[in-house]
Design a protein around this motif. Structure first.
Motif, short mmCIF file in Angstrom:
data_model
loop_
_atom_site.label_atom_id
_atom_site.label_comp_id
_atom_site.label_asym_id
_atom_site.label_seq_id
_atom_site.Cartn_x
_atom_site.Cartn_y
_atom_site.Cartn_z
N LYS B 182 0.82 -1.22 0.00
CA LYS B 182 0.00 0.00 0.00
C LYS B 182 0.85 1.27 0.00
CE LYS B 182 -4.23 -1.43 -0.23
NZ LYS B 182 -5.08 -1.06 -1.38
N GLY B 183 2.15 1.12 -0.07
CA GLY B 183 3.02 2.29 -0.12
C GLY B 183 3.49 2.71 1.26
N HIS B 321 6.28 4.24 7.26
CA HIS B 321 5.39 3.17 7.69
C HIS B 321 4.44 2.77 6.56
CE1 HIS B 321 2.54 6.51 8.24
NE2 HIS B 321 1.61 5.59 8.02
N THR B 322 3.98 1.54 6.67
CA THR B 322 2.91 1.10 5.80
C THR B 322 1.94 0.26 6.62
OG1 THR B 322 2.37 0.17 3.62
CG2 THR B 322 3.98 -1.04 4.95
N SER B 323 0.81 -0.05 6.02
CA SER B 323 -0.21 -0.81 6.73
C SER B 323 -0.08 -2.27 6.35
CB SER B 323 -1.59 -0.29 6.32
OG SER B 323 -2.60 -1.06 6.90
N LEU B 338 -6.22 -0.13 7.11
CA LEU B 338 -5.71 1.14 6.56
C LEU B 338 -6.13 2.31 7.44
CD1 LEU B 338 -6.48 0.73 2.73
CD2 LEU B 338 -4.22 0.68 3.80
N GLN B 340 -7.02 2.25 10.56
CA GLN B 340 -6.38 2.14 11.86
C GLN B 340 -4.94 2.68 11.79
OE1 GLN B 340 -7.31 -0.30 14.78
NE2 GLN B 340 -5.32 -1.10 15.34
N THR B 341 -4.27 2.35 10.68
CA THR B 341 -2.90 2.83 10.49
C THR B 341 -2.87 4.35 10.41
OG1 THR B 341 -2.34 0.80 9.31
CG2 THR B 341 -0.90 2.70 8.96
N GLU B 342 -3.80 4.91 9.64
CA GLU B 342 -3.83 6.38 9.51
C GLU B 342 -4.06 7.07 10.85
OE1 GLU B 342 -5.47 6.32 4.89
OE2 GLU B 342 -6.87 6.30 6.57
#
Ligand code: FES
Ligand code: FE2
Lengths: 162, 425
Positions: B182-183, B321-323, B338, B340-342
């Motif tokens: 996801k980058g 970081h990435t998810s 995604l 949650q990561t943000e």
């Protein structure tokens, strides 16, 4: 061609929104939002489906409320003190939509002082895309999407309202 | 003057100069990032032949490339003719790499394929390939490299704990595979890189630095990392070799706490997972969640987030970081990861932004220290918390209350080994 009145009304709204953000007038800023407001700062261009991407910021209305609450706790280290900041908005293009809403794009540059740590002056250039709605006669914001010039390059702390 | 690291790193304290001295930084880039094993990226980032991503390993820019044969290579992003960088975007797909200066052309394996006007050369082409990592190892898609090729084996580096932590994460995926495509998002911080292994594995600060998070929303960190009981049952673990964990498992008060939702919201994921591992194990995994761990020197397994610590200069670093995306899980579940990561990690997040400001304040605090002070009592950072009560088991694994500095000390033990040459054979 849009009317001079509409342009004046939209510009007025954008400048007010910008001032509330710059001055951390959080309640006033939040009052400009619709209930379905979407706030998005992708790590690239403003394209594709936001829900499928990993973004810097992708807030629905509930999450933006949390964001504001966090700033209001008085314990948000990364905004203690709040960043002194001012933004300039320009190149405002306004397009009425079929559904009564109004799409607006504008360029901006924010100057932010990292008063919480290094004292560095941080510059945030980009384009903002707004969607405005008319609710009970007044303009409100249902989306604010930000494309940073530096979107691919990583960012310093972005804990103010961009 | 040569730095004597044994004078700067003690069991109970380390010297502040380690966080800003340019000579020390230069030593680290060589001894840790060239002579040691480092995390490069994940195979899922380069799924197809010709896919490449650019990474920074210490001072060196490298390309992680999938060759047509399926093999993953780690090549220097530096033309072997006169040093021009071959790639300047973050990622892409290529049949070959062509330098823009004199058009030398390299294969995906780094071999020199063609040069314009070849009559001018008498050297064999084989001698003019790209520099490449001396050793590469891939485990469950995690790609590690040792640039100089002299670091010993990956087994020695990761040890049983390194493998177990990666297993524990990957096993939570319905297929047993995770996807990290996801980058990566870069968080640029004005601090030394070593403050991030510290912050990512520090259980002591959570109730203070992240108080605004607790005060504005429900967070499971209140259960596992804040206050007396929580920090007593959660564990700070030093597995040795700089691999560390904050083990939240004993403190979770309900299943799926780590995801902030209940079982009825993850039915599809649960049944896909249970199909492979069985219901008992799947139930257990819903409670335990993925690990919160740091693998020396640059890989953070942050529950549903993976992060890379990238040094830039003594006072500048990037936390990328990435998810985590679980292969075989439904879209709604992965989108939840995604979001949650943000919320948790990155420049505009609710959590690591306050870690970033803390790291910048530490940097401001220690930047006035000088390493010549190490013979005095000035300029030290104290890391003695819990030293009197930490346990050590037969395998040498140290553990203590989650608020104890067992993890922080563990990082510096390994650091000292690497910097004083003990890691070498
Ligand atoms: S420097 Fe690359 S071809 Fe000359
Ligand atoms: Fe933290």
């Amino acid at each position: 061609m849009i009317s001079a009145e509409l342009r004046a009304e939209v510009e007025d709204f954008l400048y007010r929104e910008a001032r509330f953000a710059d001055e951390f007038s959080l309640e006033e800023w939040e009052a400009l939002l619709t209930d379905d407001f979407h706030y998005w700062v992708p790590a690239g261009r403003l394209e594709g489906d936001p829900s499928k991407q990993l973004a810097y910021l992708n807030d629905n209305r509930a999450r933006v409320a949390t964001r504001i609450r966090q700033l209001q706790t008085g314990k948000r280290l990364s905004q203690l003190p709040n960043s002194p900041m001012r933004r300039v908005i320009s190149n405002i293009e306004i397009e009425p939509r079929n559904d009564e809403g109004i799409s607006v794009v504008a360029n901006f540059v924010i100057y932010e002082l990292a008063a919480q740590s290094s004292g560095e002056l941080r510059v945030w250039p980009g384009q903002a895309q707004y969607r405005l709605e008319r609710i009970a006669g007044n303009l409100r914001m249902s989306a604010k999407w930000i494309e940073l010039v530096t979107a691919h390059a990583g960012q310093r702390n972005l804990t103010f309202l961009i | 003057m040569k730095v004597d690291y044994r004078e700067l790193v003690h069991t109970d304290r380390v010297h502040g100069s380690l966080l800003h001295d340019p000579e020390i930084f230069a030593d680290e880039m060589e001894r840790i990032f060239v002579q040691g094993w480092v995390f490069v990226g994940h195979e899922s980032e380069v799924k197809n032949g010709g896919d490449w991503v650019k990474r920074q390993l210490g001072n060196e820019s490298v390309l992680m490339v999938r060759a047509e044969s399926g093999e993953v290579n780690v090549l220097a992003n530096r033309c072997s003719h006169r040093g021009t960088a071959l790639c300047w975007e973050h990622k892409g797909n290529a049949a070959f790499f062509q330098c823009t200066y004199h058009n030398w052309r390299f294969g995906l394996d780094g071999d020199l394929r063609a040069v314009p006007f070849p009559d001018g050369y008498s050297k064999p082409k084989e001698d003019l390939g790209l520099d490449r990592a001396g050793q590469i190892a891939v485990y469950r898609g995690f790609v590690f490299a040792n640039l100089d090729g002299l670091a010993g084996t990956i087994d020695e580096h990761l040890g049983p704990a390194g493998y177990e932590l990666i297993d524990r994460l990957c096993e939570m995926s319905p297929s047993g595979k995770i996807d990290l495509s996801k980058g990566w998002i870069g968080h640029r911080v004005q601090s030394n890189w070593k403050l991030w292994p510290e912050s990512d594995s520090d259980g002591y600060h959570v109730g203070f630095v992240h108080a605004s998070m607790s005060a504005s929303t429900d967070t499971y960190y209140d259960d596992v990392a804040v206050g007396g009981d929580a920090v007593k049952s959660s564990r700070a673990v030093d597995y040795g070799r700089g691999h560390l964990e904050l083990d939240w498992r004993p403190s979770y008060k309900k299943e799926l706490s780590w995801l902030g939702i209940t079982r009825d919201r993850v039915k599809e994921y649960y049944s896909a997972l249970a199909q492979r591992v069985g219901n008992d194990l799947a139930d257990q995994m819903l409670w335990d969640g993925p690990p919160h761990a740091f693998l020396f020197p640059n890989l953070f397994l942050g529950e549903t987030v993976i992060a890379i610590v990238e040094p830039v200069s003594p006072g500048e670093m990037i936390h990328h970081h990435t998810s985590v995306q679980f292969d075989g899980a439904d879209d709604a579940f992965n989108e939840r990861l995604l979001r949650q990561t943000e919320a948790a990690v990155g420049p505009a997040s609710f959590i690591t932004t306050d870690d970033a400001i803390t790291a910048e304040r530490i940097q401001a605090g220690v930047s006035g220290t000088d390493r010549s002070w190490s013979s005095t009592s000035r300029g030290w950072i104290d890391l003695s918390r819990g030293l009197h009560r930490e346990e050590i088991n037969d395998d040498g694994v140290r553990s203590s209350d989650a608020s104890d500095e067992t993890t922080n000390r563990g990082f510096w033990y390994r650091y000292l080994d690497a910097m004083s040459g003990k890691d070498r054979h």
